[in-house]
Design a protein around this motif. Structure first.
Motif, short mmCIF file in Angstrom:
data_model
loop_
_atom_site.label_atom_id
_atom_site.label_comp_id
_atom_site.label_asym_id
_atom_site.label_seq_id
_atom_site.Cartn_x
_atom_site.Cartn_y
_atom_site.Cartn_z
N LYS A 1 41.35 42.53 45.82
CA LYS A 1 40.38 43.50 46.31
C LYS A 1 41.05 44.86 46.51
N GLN A 2 40.21 45.87 46.56
CA GLN A 2 40.66 47.20 46.95
C GLN A 2 39.61 47.79 47.87
N ASP A 3 40.05 48.29 49.02
CA ASP A 3 39.14 48.85 50.02
C ASP A 3 38.04 47.87 50.37
N GLY A 4 38.39 46.60 50.45
CA GLY A 4 37.43 45.59 50.88
C GLY A 4 36.53 45.03 49.81
N ALA A 5 36.54 45.61 48.62
CA ALA A 5 35.67 45.14 47.53
C ALA A 5 36.51 44.53 46.42
N ASP B 1 44.59 38.97 49.78
CA ASP B 1 43.76 39.36 48.63
C ASP B 1 43.58 40.87 48.51
N GLU B 2 44.09 41.63 49.51
CA GLU B 2 44.10 43.08 49.40
C GLU B 2 45.25 43.63 50.22
N GLN B 3 45.50 44.92 50.08
CA GLN B 3 46.58 45.56 50.82
C GLN B 3 46.33 45.37 52.31
N PRO B 4 47.25 44.70 53.03
CA PRO B 4 47.02 44.50 54.46
C PRO B 4 47.13 45.81 55.22
N ALA B 5 46.42 45.89 56.32
CA ALA B 5 46.46 47.09 57.16
C ALA B 5 47.82 47.18 57.85
N PHE C 1 54.63 46.15 59.83
CA PHE C 1 53.99 45.25 58.87
C PHE C 1 52.99 46.03 58.03
N GLY C 2 52.90 45.66 56.74
CA GLY C 2 51.83 46.17 55.89
C GLY C 2 52.06 47.55 55.31
N GLN C 3 53.31 48.04 55.32
CA GLN C 3 53.56 49.35 54.73
C GLN C 3 53.42 49.25 53.21
N TYR D 1 51.86 41.04 48.67
CA TYR D 1 52.97 40.49 49.45
C TYR D 1 53.73 41.65 50.11
N THR D 2 53.93 41.56 51.41
CA THR D 2 54.55 42.67 52.13
C THR D 2 55.75 42.20 52.95
N TRP D 3 56.82 43.00 52.92
CA TRP D 3 58.07 42.68 53.62
C TRP D 3 58.03 43.22 55.05
#
Length: 740
Positions: A437-441, A323-327, A392-394, A366-368
Motif C-alpha cells: 500500500k501507499q498512503d493507506g491505499a 504492507d505499507e511504510q510504517p509511521a 522506528f519507521g524512518q 521492513y524497517t531497522w
C-alpha cells in the motif's frame, strides 16, 4: 577539594652585600636639614630615614636586609609602611619623596616627630619651600588613607577548581588583599574566551574542561602568579654603622604570590549515536537486507583503554513485513513483527555496514531500529553516558521487498456463439506476501488480458508459451486496486472455434511510481481450460423432398445437404474438460396433419405425430433419405407430412433444428380419388452478399397438372428494405421450365 600553595613576603635576610655610601637624593634642603629620599648607593634604590634623631647615613652603607620587625612597631604599622614605600618611595617627584619621608618619621620616630609643641607634619614640612608644602601635606594625607585601607600584614593567594559536571566548572580566585590581580593558566581546560591563560582578579571564573581525546579520565590544573610588592609586614633595611637606618619597601621576586590548584580526577564517558541509510531501498525476495550505519559521538570522545578504543555493541532489529511504510515513532508499535536481529561492533565514529545475514522472506516494508544497551557492556558500561535507541519507521532505514501480482482467471462463458460478448473473471492477489500500500491505499496494478483465436478446431494445449499460430483478437486492461475479483471488459466472439485468455502484468506499462514496487513481469499459461471458451460452429442443413404428392403406401424421398461442421467433427473423443463430439443427426418425419397451416415454426414437436425417425453422421455431406429399405419413408395415412432435421449440439457445434414450416421438406398424401388443385409455393434464398448468386425454388402441388405446363422466374429490384416492392421491370427472367 582545594590544593593551594601561597607565598608570603616573610622575615629573612638576604646575603651580605658590599658596603657603599648613602647620600641625599630627591627632596628638599633647608637650614642644613634634608626632607626626602636617600640614594642607598647599594642597589640604585631610594630609601628613607627611620631614625629622626640620628646622624645622616654617610659612610659604609650595607644592605638591604629583610626585616619583619622594627623597634616597637606593630606588624600592621610595618605593613602600612611597606605599602607606602612600595607605592610612592621610588618617585622622582620631590613633593612625593618629601611626603614619604614625613610618613616614615611619623611612624618610625613618632616621639621625636611630635616633640616640638606642634604637629610633626607642620613642623617638618617647613623644610620644603612654602609653595610646595600644601602639595606635600596632601600627598601625605593620601598615603595615610590608602595605607590604612589597602595594607595587609599577610598577603595571600589561593585557587579553587570546582566542576558542575565533567566539562563545566569554575576557577575561584581568593586573594588578600582582594585588589590583587595576575596571570592565571589552565591545563586541560579553557576560559570562557577560549584561551588557556588570562589575567584574573578575585572572583569566580567559568572554565570548560578540554580533556585529551580518548582518555577515560582527566584533571584540570590551574596556576596563578600575582605581583604583591608592597604587601606584608616586612621592610628592606639599609644600615650605616652609627648612623641613621634607611628603610625601603621589600623588593625582588619574593614580592610575588603564586598558587596552584587541581581538580579531583574527573571520570569521563561518551555518548555514541547511530543514524542509518539502507544500502538499497528495494530488496528482492531472497536477497539480503544491508544497512549502512553512520556513528557519531554527541558527548565526549571515544574512550581508549591501553591504547585501544573500547568496543561498543550496536544491535539492529529489523521489523516487518508491513504492507505499507510504517509511521515514524519513538518506539515500535506493540506486537510489531520482527524478521531478525544483527549486531555490529563499533570502535569509533565512522561508517559501518551491517552483516547482511537477514534475507528478504516475502513482500513488505521492513524497517531497522538500532540500539546500544549500556547495561550489556559489563565493566565498560561506566564509559557510556546512557543507552541509545533510534526512532522506528524512518524512511531512510526502511527497505521494500516488491510484491508479485498474479491472477487466476476463469472465462465467464464456457460455450458461446459468434457475435457473443466474451468476458473473463480474474481473481488477483500477491503470490509472495502482502499486496503493498501507499498512503493507506493498495498500489494499483494494470493487468492486460489478451484473447487468442486458437488455431485449428480442437481445444488448445496448455503451455507457458503462446502458440505462434494463435491470432490475438483483442487486448483489454483491468486495473486492480488491491487483491480481489474483477471482470474484464467484453471482447466479441469471432467465427467458430476455441478462444483462450492470457493475462499478464508488465512493469514497463505501469505508472512509473508503481514499477519499483512490483517484483517482476508475470504471465499465466496459454490454453488453460477454464480460461478457454468454445465459440460453437453453426451448421447449415438444406434439403428437398423429391415429390410433393405421395400416394398412400408410396415412398417419400429426401436429399439433405449438411455444411458447417468442423472437418474433423466426430473424431474428437474429449479431453476430460471438453466433451466428445456428438456424431448424430436425427431426421424425423412428422405427420399426418390435416392442414398444411399446422406446419409452423412453433409446431409442438413433442406432441406431434411421428411417421419415421432416421439418423445420419453429424458430419458435412449430402445424405439421401428414403432410398433404401433400411430408411424408407412410407406414409400410410392421408395428410401433410414434414421432415425436421435436428442436432442436439456438443462442445464444438451449436444445436440445430430445421423449421417445420419449411415447404421444401413437406409432402402430401391425398385421400384416394381426391383431386388436389394445382398450386405453386416458392422459397428464395433469404440473403446474399453483393456479387454472390442467389436462387428461388418453386413447389408445384396438385393431382392434375396440365400437359405442357411450365414455370418462368422473374426477379425485380433492388428495393429499399423498408419500402414496398414494385414489380414492373424485372432485371432477370428465366427460361421456361417444364412442369411435369
Amino acid at each position: 577539594m582545594l590544593l593551594a600553595l601561597f607565598l608570603l613576603a616573610g622575615s629573612f635576610a638576604l646575603g651580605t652585600q658590599p658596603a657603599h655610601a648613602a647620600s641625599e637624593g630627591i627632596g628638599y634642603w633647608s637650614g642644613g636639614a634634608f626632607l626626602g629620599a636617600y640614594d642607598t648607593g647599594v642597589d640604585g634604590r631610594q630609601a628613607y630615614c627611620a631614625d629622626l634623631h640620628a646622624d645622616p647615613p654617610y659612610g659604609n652603607t650595607a644592605g638591604p636586609e629583610r626585616i619583619t620587625s622594627l623597634d616597637s612597631l606593630s606588624r600592621q604599622q610595618l605593613a602600612e609602611m611597606n605599602y607606602v614605600l612600595d607605592r610612592w618611595g621610588q618617585s622622582s617627584n620631590a613633593n612625593v619623596t618629601a611626603a614619604v619621608a614625613l610618613y616614615v618619621w611619623s611612624v618610625a620616630s613618632p616621639g621625636m616627630y611630635n616633640s616640638h609643641g606642634m604637629s610633626g607634619d607642620d613642623y617638618y614640612v617647613a623644610i620644603a619651600p612654602a609653595s610646595e608644602r600644601g602639595t606635600i601635606l596632601a600627598h601625605l594625607a593620601t598615603m595615610r588613607q590608602q595605607a590604612t585601607v589597602n595594607a595587609v600584614t599577610d598577603p595571600s593567594l589561593s585557587l579553587t577548581v570546582s566542576m558542575a559536571d565533567q566539562y563545566t566548572g569554575t576557577l575561584t580566585v581568593t586573594a588578600h588583599p582582594a585588589s590583587l590581580t595576575g596571570s592565571a593558566a589552565l591545563t586541560s581546560a579553557l576560559f570562557a574566551d577560549g584561551a588557556s591563560t588570562r589575567n584574573l582578579a578575585v572572583g569566580t571564573h567559568p572554565i570548560t574542561g578540554i580533556p585529551a581525546d580518548g582518555v577515560p579520565s582527566y584533571r584540570i590544573g590551574a596556576s596563578m602568579t600575582v605581583p604583591a610588592a608592597g604587601y606584608g609586614a616586612a621592610l628592606d633595611l639599609y644600615a650605616t654603622p652609627g648612623k641613621q637606618r634607611l628603610i625601603a619597601a621589600v623588593a625582588g621576586s619574593s614580592t610575588s604570590l603564586s598558587a596552584l590548584a587541581q581538580s579531583p580526577v574527573i571520570d569521563l564517558d561518551f555518548q555514541p549515536e547511530i543514524t542509518t541509510q539502507v544500502a538499497s531501498r528495494y530488496v528482492a525476495e531472497g536477497d539480503a537486507f544491508v544497512d549502512g550505519l553512520t556513528v557519531t559521538v554527541s558527548k565526549g570522545t571515544w574512550i581508549h583503554l591501553d591504547g585501544a578504543p573500547i568496543e561498543v555493541t550496536a544491535t539492529g532489529t529489523l521489523y516487518g513485513p508491513f504492507d505499507e511504510q510504517p509511521a515514524e515513532a519513538d518506539t515500535p508499535p506493540a506486537g510489531a513483527p520482527v524478521v531478525g536481529t544483527e549486531t555490529v561492533t563499533l570502535t569509533g565514529a565512522g561508517s559501518y555496514t551491517s552483516p547482511g545475514t537477514i534475507v528478504a522472506p516475502e513482500s513488505g516494508f521492513y524497517t531497522w531500529v538500532w540500539a546500544i544497551d549500556k547495561d550489556a557492556h559489563g565493566q565498560n558500561a561506566k564509559y557510556l553516558t546512557e543507552s541509545f535507541t533510534d526512532r522506528f519507521g524512518q524512511v531512510a532505514e526502511t527497505s521494500v521487498v516488491p510484491f508479485q501480482p498474479v491472477a487466476i482467471s476463469e472465462a465467464d462463458q464456457r460455450l458461446a456463439v459468434p457475435g457473443n460478448a466474451l468476458t473473463d473473471t480474474i481473481t488477483v492477489s500477491s503470490s509472495n506476501g502482502a499486496w503493498l500500500k501507499q498512503d493507506g491505499a493498495h498500489i494499483p496494478v494494470v493487468f492486460e488480458g489478451t484473447v487468442y483465436q486458437v488455431p485449428g478446431t480442437l481445444p488448445p494445449t496448455q503451455s507457458a508459451a503462446i502458440d505462434s499460430n494463435a491470432v490475438p483478437l483483442g487486448t483489454i486492461t483491468v486495473t486492480a486496486d488491491g487483491p480481489g475479483v474483477y471482470t474484464s471488459p467484453p471482447v466479441v466472439a469471432p467465427s467458430g472455434g476455441f478462444v483462450t485468455w492470457v493475462w499478464e502484468v508488465k512493469k514497463a506499462t505501469q505508472p512509473e511510481w508503481v514499477r519499483d514496487y512490483l517484483a517482476a513481469d508475470w504471465q499465466d499459461d496459454y490454453g488453460i481450460t477454464v480460461e478457454t471458451t468454445s465459440v460453437r460452429w453453426p451448421i447449415t442443413v438444406t434439403s428437398l423432398m423429391r415429390e410433393y404428392n405421395v400416394h398412400p403406401g408410396g415412398r417419400a424421398f429426401d436429399v439433405v445437404t449438411v455444411t458447417g461442421f468442423p472437418a474433423n467433427h466426430g473424431d474428437f473423443t474429449g479431453d476430460g474438460y471438453w466433451n466428445a463430439d456428438l456424431d448424430e443427426l436425427r431426421h424425423t418425419v412428422y405427420g399426418p396433419f390435416a392442414m398444411d397451416t399446422e406446419l409452423t415454426d412453433d409446431l409442438d414437436l413433442i406432441t406431434a405425430p411421428v411417421l419415421a425417425e432416421l439418423t445420419t453422421p453429424a458430419r458435412n455431406g449430402v445424405y439421401k433419405l428414403g432410398y433404401t429399405d433400411d430408411d424408407k419413408i412410407v406414409p400410410t395415412e392421408p395428410g401433410f407430412y414434414v421432415l425436421v432435421t435436428t442436432f442436439e449440439g456438443d462442445d464444438r457445434v451449436q444445436p440445430f433444428q430445421s423449421s417445420p414450416a419449411d415447404v421444401l421438406e413437406r409432402f402430401y398424401v391425398p385421400q384416394a380419388n381426391t383431386e388436389v388443385p394445382v398450386s405453386v409455393i416458392t422459397q428464395a434464398t433469404p440473403a446474399a452478399l453483393v456479387g454472390e448468386p442467389f436462387s428461388d425454388t418453386a413447389l408445384v402441388q396438385g393431382t392434375a397438372i396440365p400437359d405442357g405446363a411450365y414455370l418462368v422466374f422473374r426477379a425485380y429490384g433492388p428495393h429499399p428494405a423498408e419500402a414496398e416492392p414494385v414489380c414492373e421491370t424485372p432485371f432477370y427472367v428465366s427460361d421456361e421450365i417444364p412442369v411435369t
